[in-house]
Design an enzyme around this catalytic site. Structure first.
Site, PDB file in Angstrom:
ATOM      1  N   LYS A 118       0.827  -1.221   0.000  1.00 20.68           N
ATOM      2  CA  LYS A 118       0.000   0.000   0.000  1.00 20.68           C
ATOM      3  C   LYS A 118       0.850   1.256   0.000  1.00 20.68           C
ATOM      4  CE  LYS A 118      -3.795  -2.296   2.286  1.00 20.68           C
ATOM      5  NZ  LYS A 118      -4.907  -2.311   3.172  1.00 20.68           N
ATOM      6  N   GLU A 202      -2.300   7.411   7.954  1.00 18.75           N
ATOM      7  CA  GLU A 202      -3.024   8.372   7.114  1.00 18.75           C
ATOM      8  C   GLU A 202      -4.214   8.913   7.889  1.00 18.75           C
ATOM      9  OE1 GLU A 202      -4.087   5.973   3.655  1.00 18.75           O
ATOM     10  OE2 GLU A 202      -5.959   5.353   4.589  1.00 18.75           O
ATOM     11  N   HIS A 237     -14.624  -3.486   8.692  1.00 22.56           N
ATOM     12  CA  HIS A 237     -13.900  -3.137   7.462  1.00 22.56           C
ATOM     13  C   HIS A 237     -13.996  -4.210   6.385  1.00 22.56           C
ATOM     14  CE1 HIS A 237     -12.454   0.220   9.704  1.00 22.56           C
ATOM     15  NE2 HIS A 237     -11.739  -0.516  10.511  1.00 22.56           N
ATOM     16  N   ARG A 293      -6.081  -8.352  -8.600  1.00 20.60           N
ATOM     17  CA  ARG A 293      -6.734  -9.662  -8.761  1.00 20.60           C
ATOM     18  C   ARG A 293      -8.203  -9.429  -9.089  1.00 20.60           C
ATOM     19  NH1 ARG A 293      -9.758  -9.327  -4.187  1.00 20.60           N
ATOM     20  NH2 ARG A 293      -8.760  -8.399  -2.379  1.00 20.60           N
TER      21      ARG A 293
HETATM   22  P1  ADP Z   1      -7.866  -4.071   3.434  1.00 24.34           P
HETATM   23  O1  ADP Z   1      -6.778  -4.105   2.408  1.00 24.34           O
HETATM   24  O2  ADP Z   1      -7.532  -4.781   4.688  1.00 24.34           O
HETATM   25  O3  ADP Z   1      -9.208  -4.417   2.863  1.00 24.34           O
HETATM   26  P2  ADP Z   1      -8.345  -1.258   3.103  1.00 24.34           P
HETATM   27  O4  ADP Z   1      -7.212  -0.310   3.129  1.00 24.34           O
HETATM   28  O5  ADP Z   1      -8.858  -1.646   1.743  1.00 24.34           O
HETATM   29  O6  ADP Z   1      -7.962  -2.560   3.909  1.00 24.34           O
HETATM   30  O7  ADP Z   1      -9.542  -0.668   3.941  1.00 24.34           O
HETATM   31  C1  ADP Z   1     -10.698  -1.428   4.231  1.00 24.34           C
HETATM   32  C2  ADP Z   1     -11.753  -0.510   4.767  1.00 24.34           C
HETATM   33  O8  ADP Z   1     -11.268   0.162   5.954  1.00 24.34           O
HETATM   34  C3  ADP Z   1     -12.155   0.641   3.837  1.00 24.34           C
HETATM   35  O9  ADP Z   1     -13.103   0.255   2.880  1.00 24.34           O
HETATM   36  C4  ADP Z   1     -12.710   1.627   4.838  1.00 24.34           C
HETATM   37  O10 ADP Z   1     -13.995   1.270   5.281  1.00 24.34           O
HETATM   38  C5  ADP Z   1     -11.760   1.475   6.018  1.00 24.34           C
HETATM   39  N1  ADP Z   1     -10.646   2.448   5.903  1.00 24.34           N
HETATM   40  C6  ADP Z   1      -9.409   2.231   5.432  1.00 24.34           C
HETATM   41  N2  ADP Z   1      -8.671   3.366   5.452  1.00 24.34           N
HETATM   42  C7  ADP Z   1      -9.470   4.330   5.962  1.00 24.34           C
HETATM   43  C8  ADP Z   1      -9.319   5.723   6.231  1.00 24.34           C
HETATM   44  N3  ADP Z   1      -8.172   6.359   5.988  1.00 24.34           N
HETATM   45  N4  ADP Z   1     -10.370   6.385   6.746  1.00 24.34           N
HETATM   46  C9  ADP Z   1     -11.544   5.765   7.005  1.00 24.34           C
HETATM   47  N5  ADP Z   1     -11.755   4.461   6.767  1.00 24.34           N
HETATM   48  C10 ADP Z   1     -10.738   3.743   6.250  1.00 24.34           C
END
Ligand code: ADP
Length: 495
Positions: A118, A202, A237, A293
């Site tokens: 990431k 972040e 999440h 993917r």
């Molecule tokens: P993973 O790779 O584990 O799925 P992600 O980075 O895609 O994690 O995030 C999954 C979810 O977590 C997002 O869809 C959102 O709901 C929440 N999330 C991630 N980053 C943030 C952020 N900076 N602010 C608010 N919610 C977040």
């Protein structure tokens, strides 16, 4: 051109079934692999060949690259289909497969490496002019620097694992005092879950929407986007419902964001299926990550575009160009998917696997059920609790929602509890009907509690009935099909 003749599907569950079906339709022979827990699984029954991986853990079976390579050699398969999860985003595996002369049906190992991290994908997105969530430039190696960054972007912040996935390895921090501890805890979680401890920080956006763009690249250098999906309905999440198009994305915005993503992917030399995830808040999109993917929720995109994304994956991996160009991609109607899980609403939706004692599947126009369930099948406790995806399509969002509700009425799984009743509450909730829902909606609307309360109310009614019925004749107790507010309701779970 490297024609695929026999593919080894390195996965299980509904995605393995889907891949076998697609390969069959293309005249490609199929080899599947399975663990002891999966010996009665549908993918094993449908494939031309099945190779047993043993009775061990996931690491010893579906993630055992040595056994998978051996299975390929033994059966004469020429390609690997990774699906989602397991080895789908493992660059070392993709590299090994290619080095041994097999075809990996996915992006190149280098692209997976760049996107799977990431931190590096954020950097690349920023370079391509895509807005990212404000935060650290790289992984945190010094907590004092992280404190400075957080002062600048403001609290709350989120500490995230660079190689995280599945909603794990994320810690929300509300003040400076908690930051150091959160960084250490996220690093430990990340190391334990993903084998890599790098974390970054972040801005934590309050109740954003999750909106993602599906894109596809071929070996001729074409990259096309297929519009967006909204996946804001999440618990811990993790996504539970997805729809396309998003109720808040206009055609102009779709084209703008989609083209930005397609250019980004093209610049990275991206081949095969990918998704760029964004968070959306106050009218602004922020890049979140790329999933290199195919995704669980591909079905809604397939419904609204009419293209079969798994067919495209096979074609592109064979060296053929994509079947469509950007001008041909037309978003038609609306599609909603719900993820059906074997989970117990009475016990905080914990996994509740068991045997399917009876099964009535919904059907009809504009409806699709992707599942590996069949009557008599026992859902193993070792794996993910998702047992199927119910996907509806119709001309408008409202018609689509009703079609899905009707299908939920019809769908009966007996033998273990499921989350189907939750989905009914969700689909009927004002926030969903209006399309204003966000990633915090399930908690905000108390949807899990509503399901639990209803179940208890039923249990109490049944108990009262059984106590009194031994003494007198009473009306029938509430059953699967009792009427609530004029609509035929189903309990959604059966025990
Ligand atoms: P993973 O790779 O584990 O799925 P992600 O980075 O895609 O994690 O995030 C999954 C979810 O977590 C997002 O869809 C959102 O709901 C929440 N999330 C991630 N980053 C943030 C952020 N900076 N602010 C608010 N919610 C977040």
């Amino acid at each position: 051109m490297t024609q695929i003749e026999k593919v080894l599907i390195a996965n299980r569950g509904e995605i393995a079934v889907r891949a076998v079906r697609t390969a069959n339709s293309l005249g490609i022979k199929t080899v599947v692999v399975y663990s002891r827990d999966d010996q009665d699984s549908l993918h094993v029954r449908l494939a031309d060949n099945a190779v047993y991986l043993g009775s061990g853990s996931v690491l010893e079976t579906y993630l055992n690259t040595g056994k998978l390579m051996e299975a390929c050699e033994q059966t004469g398969a020429d390609s690997f289909y990774p699906g989602y999860g397991f080895l789908s985003e493992n660059p070392d595996f993709a590299r090994l497969v290619t080095k041994e002369g097999y075809n990996f049906i996915g992006p190149s190992a280098d692209v997976i490496e760049l996107m799977g991290n990431k931190v590096s994908s954020r950097k690349e997105a920023k370079k391509a002019g895509i807005p990212i969530v404000p935060g650290s430039e790289g992984a945190i190696d010094d907590v004092s620097k992280a404190i400075d960054i957080c002062e600048r972007i403001g609290y709350p912040v989120i500490v995230k694992a660079a190689f995280g996935g599945g909603g794990m390895g994320m810690v929300i921090v509300n003040s400076k005092d908690d930051l150091e501890q959160a960084v250490h805890s996220a690093q430990e979680q990340a190391k334990a879950a993903f084998g890599r401890s790098e974390v970054f920080v972040e801005k934590y956006l309050i109740n954003p929407k999750h909106i993602e763009i599906q894109f596809f690249g071929d070996k001729q250098g074409n990259v096309v986007h297929l519009g967006e999906r909204e996946c804001s309905i999440q618990r811990r999440h993790q996504k539970l419902l997805e729809e396309a198009p998003s109720p808040v994305v206009s055609p102009v915005r779709r084209a703008y964001l989609g083209n930005l993503v397609a250019d980004f992917a093209k610049g990275a030399g991206y081949v095969n299926a990918g998704t760029a995830e964004f968070l959306f808040k106050d009218g602004q999109f922020y890049f979140n990550e790329v999933n290199a993917r195919i995704q669980v929720e591909m079905g809604v995109t397939e419904f609204v575009t009419g293209y079969d994304l798994v067919v495209e994956q096979f074609k592109v991996a064979s060296g053929e160009p994509l079947s469509f160009n950007q001008k041909q991609v037309d978003i038609r109607g609306h599609s909603i998917e719900i993820r059906i899980t074997a989970e117990d609403p009475l016990h905080d939706f914990r996994p509740s696997p068991g045997q399917v004692t009876s099964l009535i599947m919904p059907g009809g126009t504009g409806l699709r059920l992707d599942t590996h369930l069949y009557q008599g099948y026992t859902v193993p406790s070792r794996y993910d609790s998702m047992v199927g995806k119910l996907i509806a399509w119709d001309l408008t969002r409202s018609l689509c929602r009703h079609r899905l509700l009707t299908a939920l009425d019809e769908f009966k799984i007996s033998g273990f509890p499921t989350n189907m009743r939750f989905h009914r509450f969700l689909l009927e909730d004002d926030s969903f009907v209006s399309g204003t829902y966000h990633t915090g909606t399930i908690e905000e609307r108390g949807l899990l509690e509503k399901v639990k309360d209803e179940f208890y109310a039923q249990a109490v009614a049944l108990l009262a009935y059984s106590q009194q019925s031994s003494q007198s004749t009473l009306p029938k107790p509430p059953s699967d099909n009792w009427k609530v507010q004029g609509r035929r309701e189903s309990t959604g779970w059966s025990v």
